[in-house]
Design an enzyme around this catalytic site. Structure first.
Site, PDB file in Angstrom:
ATOM      1  N   HIS A 175      -4.388   0.906   7.210  1.00 21.29           N
ATOM      2  CA  HIS A 175      -3.068   1.527   7.355  1.00 21.29           C
ATOM      3  C   HIS A 175      -2.948   2.737   6.417  1.00 21.29           C
ATOM      4  O   HIS A 175      -2.462   3.800   6.819  1.00 21.29           O
ATOM      5  CB  HIS A 175      -1.997   0.473   7.045  1.00 21.29           C
ATOM      6  CG  HIS A 175      -0.582   0.946   7.107  1.00 21.29           C
ATOM      7  ND1 HIS A 175       0.328   0.451   8.021  1.00 21.29           N
ATOM      8  CD2 HIS A 175       0.107   1.850   6.347  1.00 21.29           C
ATOM      9  CE1 HIS A 175       1.497   1.053   7.825  1.00 21.29           C
ATOM     10  NE2 HIS A 175       1.390   1.899   6.811  1.00 21.29           N
ATOM     11  N   GLU A 176      -3.428   2.580   5.167  1.00 20.15           N
ATOM     12  CA  GLU A 176      -3.308   3.685   4.196  1.00 20.15           C
ATOM     13  C   GLU A 176      -4.249   4.826   4.545  1.00 20.15           C
ATOM     14  O   GLU A 176      -3.879   5.998   4.402  1.00 20.15           O
ATOM     15  CB  GLU A 176      -3.560   3.180   2.776  1.00 20.15           C
ATOM     16  CG  GLU A 176      -2.565   2.137   2.285  1.00 20.15           C
ATOM     17  CD  GLU A 176      -1.118   2.445   2.629  1.00 20.15           C
ATOM     18  OE1 GLU A 176      -0.715   3.615   2.591  1.00 20.15           O
ATOM     19  OE2 GLU A 176      -0.381   1.496   2.956  1.00 20.15           O
ATOM     20  N   GLN A 216       2.852   9.955   1.576  1.00 25.46           N
ATOM     21  CA  GLN A 216       4.177   9.327   1.597  1.00 25.46           C
ATOM     22  C   GLN A 216       5.040   9.744   0.410  1.00 25.46           C
ATOM     23  O   GLN A 216       6.246   9.496   0.422  1.00 25.46           O
ATOM     24  CB  GLN A 216       4.036   7.804   1.617  1.00 25.46           C
ATOM     25  CG  GLN A 216       3.414   7.282   2.908  1.00 25.46           C
ATOM     26  CD  GLN A 216       3.295   5.777   2.869  1.00 25.46           C
ATOM     27  OE1 GLN A 216       2.304   5.247   2.377  1.00 25.46           O
ATOM     28  NE2 GLN A 216       4.290   5.081   3.372  1.00 25.46           N
ATOM     29  N   CYS A 265       6.057  -0.123   7.316  1.00 22.36           N
ATOM     30  CA  CYS A 265       5.635   1.036   6.529  1.00 22.36           C
ATOM     31  C   CYS A 265       6.808   1.479   5.669  1.00 22.36           C
ATOM     32  O   CYS A 265       7.939   1.546   6.160  1.00 22.36           O
ATOM     33  CB  CYS A 265       5.211   2.162   7.472  1.00 22.36           C
ATOM     34  SG  CYS A 265       4.659   3.639   6.627  1.00 22.36           S
ATOM     35  N   LEU A 266       6.538   1.795   4.408  1.00 18.54           N
ATOM     36  CA  LEU A 266       7.611   2.227   3.513  1.00 18.54           C
ATOM     37  C   LEU A 266       8.249   3.531   4.000  1.00 18.54           C
ATOM     38  O   LEU A 266       9.372   3.845   3.624  1.00 18.54           O
ATOM     39  CB  LEU A 266       7.087   2.393   2.080  1.00 18.54           C
ATOM     40  CG  LEU A 266       6.631   1.096   1.393  1.00 18.54           C
ATOM     41  CD1 LEU A 266       6.065   1.403   0.016  1.00 18.54           C
ATOM     42  CD2 LEU A 266       7.768   0.088   1.293  1.00 18.54           C
ATOM     43  N   GLY A 293       0.845  -1.187   0.000  1.00 14.68           N
ATOM     44  CA  GLY A 293       0.000   0.000   0.000  1.00 14.68           C
ATOM     45  C   GLY A 293       0.877   1.232   0.000  1.00 14.68           C
ATOM     46  O   GLY A 293       2.048   1.170   0.398  1.00 14.68           O
ATOM     47  N   HIS A 307      -2.728   6.944   7.056  1.00 13.71           N
ATOM     48  CA  HIS A 307      -1.749   7.889   6.492  1.00 13.71           C
ATOM     49  C   HIS A 307      -2.435   9.186   6.056  1.00 13.71           C
ATOM     50  O   HIS A 307      -1.886  10.276   6.226  1.00 13.71           O
ATOM     51  CB  HIS A 307      -1.066   7.276   5.260  1.00 13.71           C
ATOM     52  CG  HIS A 307       0.149   6.464   5.578  1.00 13.71           C
ATOM     53  ND1 HIS A 307       1.245   6.971   6.228  1.00 13.71           N
ATOM     54  CD2 HIS A 307       0.456   5.168   5.300  1.00 13.71           C
ATOM     55  CE1 HIS A 307       2.174   6.028   6.349  1.00 13.71           C
ATOM     56  NE2 HIS A 307       1.711   4.920   5.801  1.00 13.71           N
TER      57      HIS A 307
HETATM   58 NI    NI Z   1       2.675   3.104   5.719  1.00 10.59          NI
END
Ligand code: NI
Length: 177
Positions: A130-131, A51, A88-89, A46, A134
């Site tokens: 999760h997204e 991000q 998480c990226l 995701g 964000h």
């Molecule tokens: Ni994340």
């Protein structure tokens, strides 16, 4: 399509609430394409617009089960409790166990601006939540206990000292035909 740079923990945009999208236009579609490409290159499941430095309510998810974009996404119902490890990226190499509802119903607009409704469970439900977090400036570490979070963040800052708040994603290696 283009790869976009990832914003890492400490970049203020990760703490911003994304603005609602008024119209799914060409620029939003380009952002969606770039999110997919960047997510894939970074091996994520995701990626949210915050991000890549854009505080707007657009995100993509992609698991083995399904793959789609979400514009102005809303969880309209959630049930159950499921605990699993998340990463998480934007916080590479950090992982923690997060408890979330195990099953959700999502409403959003797709990449053409058409409304859709989608039920999800398991990893897909987790990725969706999760997204959407964000887009509200929330990171998975916020769901951890205070001690665990402080430990994780301190270690992450130590291990990533001097790397800056922006990370360039390398293109996926070309696959043989
Ligand atoms: Ni994340």
């Amino acid at each position: 399509m283009a790869l976009r740079d990832l914003h890492l923990l400490g970049s203020p945009v990760l703490r911003q609430r994304g603005a609602e999208v008024a119209q799914v236009d060409a620029a939003v579609r380009r952002l969606i394409d770039d999110l997919f490409e960047t997510m894939d290159a970074a091996n994520g499941v995701g990626l949210a617009a915050n991000q890549v430095g854009v505080a707007t309510r657009v995100a993509v998810v992609g698991t083995e089960e399904d793959r789609f974009a979400m514009v102005n996404p809303v969880i309209v119902s959630a049930e159950g409790r499921d605990r699993a490890e998340e990463g998480c990226l934007s916080i590479p190499d950090a992982f923690g166990e997060v408890t979330r509802p195990g099953r959700v119903v999502l409403e959003a607009l797709d990449q053409n601006g058409a409304p859709f409704r989608r039920e999800a469970e398991g990893l897909l439900a987790r990725a969706i939540q999760h997204e959407i977090d964000h887009l509200d400036g929330i990171l998975f570490i916020d769901h951890l206990g205070a001690l665990k979070r402080q430990f994780l963040v301190a270690r992450w800052k130590r291990d990533h000292k001097g790397e800056g708040l922006i990370k360039t994603v390398k293109p996926e290696r070309a696959r043989p035909e």
